[in-house]
Design an enzyme around this catalytic site. Structure first.
Site, PDB file in Angstrom:
ATOM      1  N   ASP A  57       0.947  -1.020  -0.352  1.00 19.99           N
ATOM      2  CA  ASP A  57      -0.314  -0.192  -0.281  1.00 19.99           C
ATOM      3  C   ASP A  57       0.585   1.269   0.113  1.00 19.99           C
ATOM      4  OD1 ASP A  57      -2.647   1.598   0.651  1.00 19.99           O
ATOM      5  OD2 ASP A  57      -1.638   1.740   1.862  1.00 19.99           O
ATOM      6  N   GLU A  94       1.566  -0.854  -5.026  1.00 14.58           N
ATOM      7  CA  GLU A  94       1.229   0.828  -5.204  1.00 14.58           C
ATOM      8  C   GLU A  94       1.694   1.427  -6.097  1.00 14.58           C
ATOM      9  OE1 GLU A  94      -2.912   2.586  -3.764  1.00 14.58           O
ATOM     10  OE2 GLU A  94      -1.670   1.508  -2.695  1.00 14.58           O
TER      11      GLU A  94
END
Length: 532
Positions: free
Chosen positions: A206, A270
């Site tokens: 993330d 990401e």
């Protein structure tokens, strides 16, 4: 513990994102859990996916849907236990399904023991060096240390009673960790090994472009845009808190850890960055294996838009030396049925876009429920919305996180949980009755069976997964792609039917996103895979 072979599995894998809170509820409390995931693994096996990616299930106050982690080595009791995780991953591996878990390294929860210790210890303490604390500006420190603003809107700094400020690029409940502190780096290396030892096949990282901030924490030098935000996650320029060069040192520390385990353990970034050249730096034999390609998800349902994105994405993939990833929906964006027009039009276009995506070389990521053709739920009551961005910007991601409908009626919670279970944590629309998995199971033309058929053909056909894309001559509102050997993809985005013969094509239809005409013509907003 079962270790699956084929270290290169990820290069053409179909990965299914499970949002655990909204996938399946085994214990009947209205919240999805790991035993619920376990119970639906046969469904995912029948669907034909190669792996699942689990959004956060760690101990968390759920201020941001679990992306505020209070304990990186445990399961939140609402989702189960470590024992449940072990059973789930064991069953998944037994079915040949790999398991990727979310890792959230840019920030923790403010309930994390390390942050609580930092608050108690006070300014200048070693405990505070785990996070990004700073002195304010102004005569008495009443102004934030710089002009940075939260991705969720509003300032990225919160002042404490002792006068110091702490940084949170997301919600105030998500303080940013200080990755200049060697103890933080050691902690996350240990977190990686903890989950790798439990058998996970990889990590989705993330905010992989975060963690390192520019030296001196300089101001951006501009004010908010009309939405009250200084910078989106996706930007076309470098900002001092994203995509700093030092972040690559972290991944060069992580890669040997991943490589030391058998079975092809991977890292997926990401990473929202300004240029393909900067994205390429995250990928390779010394850093991560893949980076998400969000351009396809953000393309308009228009032939030129799709072709531009596909060409650019494949060029970027060649640049980074790794297959690209394709995605149409996830937990942060409106479902693509709704983005493409909602209703029958949106569903028809979504099905066509899915066949286009699954025919492209590289790996594909599916979001739970898209195989049912679910639309975004736009009419949730404001008081039930939990997205931390909602109160700050009015935008909400809750509509794509509504619990899945497995069967029955809305009064049964669409069997999200067992008989007599509590109501699902977000209300499901009654109109989903025709979209439940049970309702679609035996309907040959259902979206569920379209996905099953396409994924089966993708596994079996030698042209799919890898290879090259060759564009064939076609009108500007029709996409025709040759996938060697022996397959052509036609996507009709025009207003009128077209026939394969118009493009000099003959062959056997393998799968279409909607009914073909009696003469074999392809209606508007319809895609066809043709064996040639």
């Amino acid at each position: 513990m079962t270790i699956l072979g084929n270290d290169d599995w990820w290069r053409d894998a179909v990965v299914y994102q499970v949002y655990p809170r909204s996938f399946a509820d085994a214990d009947g409390d209205g919240t999805g859990d790991l035993q619920g995931v376990r119970s639906r693994l046969p469904y995912l096996k029948a669907l034909g996916v190669d792996a699942i990616w689990l959004s956060p299930f760690y101990t968390s106050p759920l201020a941001d849907g679990g992306y505020d982690v209070a304990d990186y080595r445990d399961v939140d009791p609402r989702f189960g236990s470590l024992g449940d995780f072990d059973q789930m991953i064991g069953d998944a591996h037994g079915l040949g399904i790999r398991v990727i878990v979310d890792l959230v390294p840019n920030h923790s929860s403010d309930a994390h023991p390390r942050f609580q210790a930092a608050l108690a210890a006070g300014p200048g303490s070693p405990e505070r060096d785990w996070y990004m604390f700073g002195e304010g500006l102004g005569e008495s420190g009443e102004l934030p240390p710089n002009d940075w603003e939260s991705i969720f809107g509003g300032p990225a700094w919160t002042r404490l009673p002792d006068g110091q400020w702490y940084l949170h690029l997301f919600a105030p409940e998500q303080p940013d960790l200080n990755w200049e502190n060697p103890e933080v780096r050691a902690e996350f290396r240990d977190i990686l090994t903890f989950w790798l030892d439990r058998g996970v096949d990889g990590f989705r990282v993330d905010v992989a472009h975060g963690m390192i901030k520019a030296e001196g924490l300089p101001s951006v030098g501009r004010s908010s845009d009309e939405d009250g935000r200084q910078a989106e996650m996706l930007g076309d320029e470098l900002v001092p808190y994203f995509d700093q060069d030092g972040v690559h040192d972290i991944y060069r520390e992580w890669r040997p850890i991943l490589d030391s385990y058998p079975g092809g353990r991977i890292g997926v970034a990401e990473a929202w960055v300004a240029t393909p050249e900067r994205l390429a730096r995250y990928i390779g034999t010394e850093e991560l294996h893949q980076a998400f390609n969000f351009d396809f998800m953000m393309a308009d349902f228009h032939a030129k838009s799709f072709r531009t994105v596909i060409d650019r994405s494949l060029a970027e993939a060649e640049l980074v030396g790794a297959p690209t990833t394709w995605v149409l929906s996830n937990h942060d964006k409106w479902r693509h049925v709704t983005r493409y027009g909602d209703g029958e039009t949106g569903l028809r276009r979504a099905r066509a876009a899915t066949l286009l995506m699954l025919a492209l070389p590289g790996s594909a990521y599916l979001y739970n429920g898209e195989e049912l053709g679910l639309p975004e739920v736009l009419d949730l009551p404001d008081e039930l919305r939990e997205d931390p961005a909602f109160l700050r910007t009015g935008e909400s991601r809750d509509g794509c996180r509504v619990p899945l409908p497995w069967g029955g009626t809305v009064t049964e919670g669409f069997r999200f949980g067992p008989t007599g279970a509590a109501r699902p944590w977000l209300p499901q629309p009654a109109s989903w009755e025709l979209l439940t998995a049970d309702a679609q199971e035996d309907a040959p033309d259902s979206t569920l069976n379209l996905y099953r058929t396409a994924l089966r053909i993708r596994r079996e056909h030698p042209a799919l997964g890898g290879g090259q894309v060759k564009w064939l001559d076609s009108p500007e509102d029709v996409l025709v792609i040759a996938r060697e050997p022996g397959l052509v993809v036609v996507v009709n985005i025009s207003d009128s039917p077209v026939t394969p013969a118009e493009f000099g094509l003959t062959g056997e239809p393998l799968v279409s996103s909607g009914p073909l005409g009696a003469d074999g013509s392809i209606p508007a907003d319809t895609a066809l895979w043709l064996a040639v």
